[in-house]
Design an enzyme around this catalytic site. Sequence first.
Site, PDB file in Angstrom:
ATOM      1  N   ASP A   1       0.818  -1.207  -0.016  1.00  0.00           N
ATOM      2  CA  ASP A   1      -0.013  -0.126   0.002  1.00  0.00           C
ATOM      3  C   ASP A   1       0.776   1.123  -0.005  1.00  0.00           C
ATOM      4  OD1 ASP A   1      -2.589   1.291   0.073  1.00  0.00           O
ATOM      5  OD2 ASP A   1      -1.443   2.102   1.972  1.00  0.00           O
TER       6      ASP A   1
ATOM      7  N   ASP B   1      -7.513   4.580   6.185  1.00  0.00           N
ATOM      8  CA  ASP B   1      -6.746   5.047   5.522  1.00  0.00           C
ATOM      9  C   ASP B   1      -5.988   6.217   6.279  1.00  0.00           C
ATOM     10  OD1 ASP B   1      -4.531   5.081   3.775  1.00  0.00           O
ATOM     11  OD2 ASP B   1      -5.636   5.873   1.938  1.00  0.00           O
TER      12      ASP B   1
HETATM   13 ZN   LIG Z   1      -3.249   2.964  -0.500  1.00  0.00          ZN
END
Ligand SMILES: [Zn+2]
Lengths: 426, 312
Positions: free
Chosen positions: A150, A303
Amino acid sequence: MRTLIKNGLVYRDGAFVQADVLLDNDRIAEVGQKLTAKADSVFDAIGKHVMPGFIDLHVHLRDPGQMHKEDIVSGTRAAAKGGFTTVQAMANTDPVVDNLATVEYINRKAKELGSCKVLVVGALTRNSEGKEIASIANMLKGGITAVSDDGSCVQEGRLKFNALKYAAGFNIPVIVHAEDYSLAGSGQVNGGKISTQLGLSGIPALAEEVMIARDIMFAEKIRCRLHIAHISTARSIEMVQWARQAGLDVTAEVTPHHLLLTEEACVGFDTNTKVKPPLRTEKDRRACFDALREGVIDFIATDHAPHADYEKDREFTLAPYGINGFETAFCSLYEGLVLAGELPLETLVQRMAEAPARFLSLDTGRIEPGLAADVIMVDLDGEVSITPDAMLSKSKNTPFLGRSFKGRVLKTWCDGRITWDADDAE
Amino acid sequence: MQSKFNLLGRNLFDLDDYSTDEIVAILEATQVMKQINLRDYKKLPTLKGKTVCTLFFENSTRTRMSFELAASRMSADVVSFSAETSALAKGESLQDTVYTLNAMGIDLYIVRHSCPGSPQLVHKHSSKPVINAGDGRHAHPTQALLDIFSIWERLGSLKGLRIAIVGDVTHSRVVRSNLIGMKKLGAEVVVCGPRTLVPGYLPEIYGCEVEYDLKTALKNADVVMGLRMQIERQREGLFPGLDEYTRHYVLSKETIRWAKKDALIMHPGPMNRGIEILPEIADSEQSLILKQVANGVNVRMAILFLMLGGKA
Ligand SMILES: [Zn+2]
């Protein structure tokens, strides 16, 4: 240590019922009417909601290496304040979590100093460079719960295919941040109306969609667990839906900001709206919301991506991507979706606690005897002011700065221990 | 100069913050400045004691000179600051630069930057009025005002005019500001260029038309504006090359016949002669190109005057 929470509206099996909850050390001991058990402390929750602690499977704690933005101590405190009892930290720290030693460092520090449980994501490729597969089996010894690059995205098809296949051998989910670099370019905001108007280069929806399409085709061939991080476009959702119908183990998460904001939020050049994937159109936002409500998107993840003031407070093009999420997630969604009449509160709690727990088969996420004593007490009428001073995160980069939302977390118990108490904050 | 109208305390980030009446008032003030600039003695004492700063994070000699000349004609003190954005990415932040300049007692900033939104950031950190002298491909309001003024003084009004803008629209800050201003003054605008260099969202945002064929775009045009075409776009894979561009989109004696007879020719400069425009047109009677440059000083004098509340 026994704690009794009395007379609250308790989330049970998808509904709120009046009940008492007894915590015994790190477990939920009993849930029921008029519990008479002896307890060391008793809390009156009359008129309050008692929910399972929230679980955030996509967070950036910036520890090790970028501790001017956040660290495990400040990050988990902010999380506890937001009602979270478990978070899953992404691997893009410095150094990258691609080795057992770094996994163990995070485990140890979180255990000793953290205000919530921290699960660790290992990198999918070494140094998340997209060139070689990372030491996944090694990191599994440290208990990693997923693998992901990520922040980066493996561009090369063959390597991604093999990495997915390798990870599938350990039945560990792979979380994909879908971004085709050549299409995303140096894009600053969603490619479309607002990027044209502001003269900023755009990240087209296609940059996400073509990668999701590719990875779903890989998953179909390999039959592996594929989880789409921060899904943001209507077309991406259609592809996940297709994968589900085809019987694939493909899941997805969505962030609060993609559920509440659109590209229009970028018009004033507020760098706190700069994020990847970018805030999209109203049509995309609506599709994300519908998919979340219907369960096509499995759960909400923040996030949480803290950045220091001096990094964000600069030219839009030079500011980093990311939005601070822990302390705004529940209240912004409660006000923006539940109070707006769009989503039942029960569904919001399901998507913030029960669903992410089920995704990783965690012994939390519900208020059920025998499960972890991860419980929060919420005052739905209580106001949360989003101000730099009130925030516990080291960073304050949220587009909601200056706003005030209903839905205040009064207390958080993680493994039976109080990790956030609004009374102490006053 | 007598004017009840002023822009005290206002910023000029782009023309969307300005009403049609305000734009017309700026054009009228520009007309006055033009008369002054035609005199032998061009200096006015109006901004004596005021300090303006040209804060350029991107090189643009022409725009800077135009602003500095405008300011000095009105007796303002001018401080110049240049920094390359690339150096800025590592070195001193924009915020620190502005704090340093604030300490010198700047009354107004003129900001050029390759990053859109930077003039707003300078205002945030200075609390002083800011003129956007071009921010990336976002906006360039003084250029739009001088373009509009050049048409306005020649034809008396923009109402009902058909204006064609041809070239690399995607990367042009001039087009965006012009679209806002020209539409406010009642013109119809059509933008034209290769499809990869004309954003499809323009009609939705600005109410203009989009055309990919030059002949269709120029039909009935009263004004034709060419834009600078840069070779970088070829390397970025957006068009095959200058040869092909010139063959299909050049403004020449031949192609300009598709517009109305005596249509005005414009170009915000700097021109690539032989690429987007041929000298036979650029230097013709129909061309306003040199007038645009002269009007640049006029329009900037007018804006400085209105924003700093100069007295006649
Ligand atoms: Zn991401």
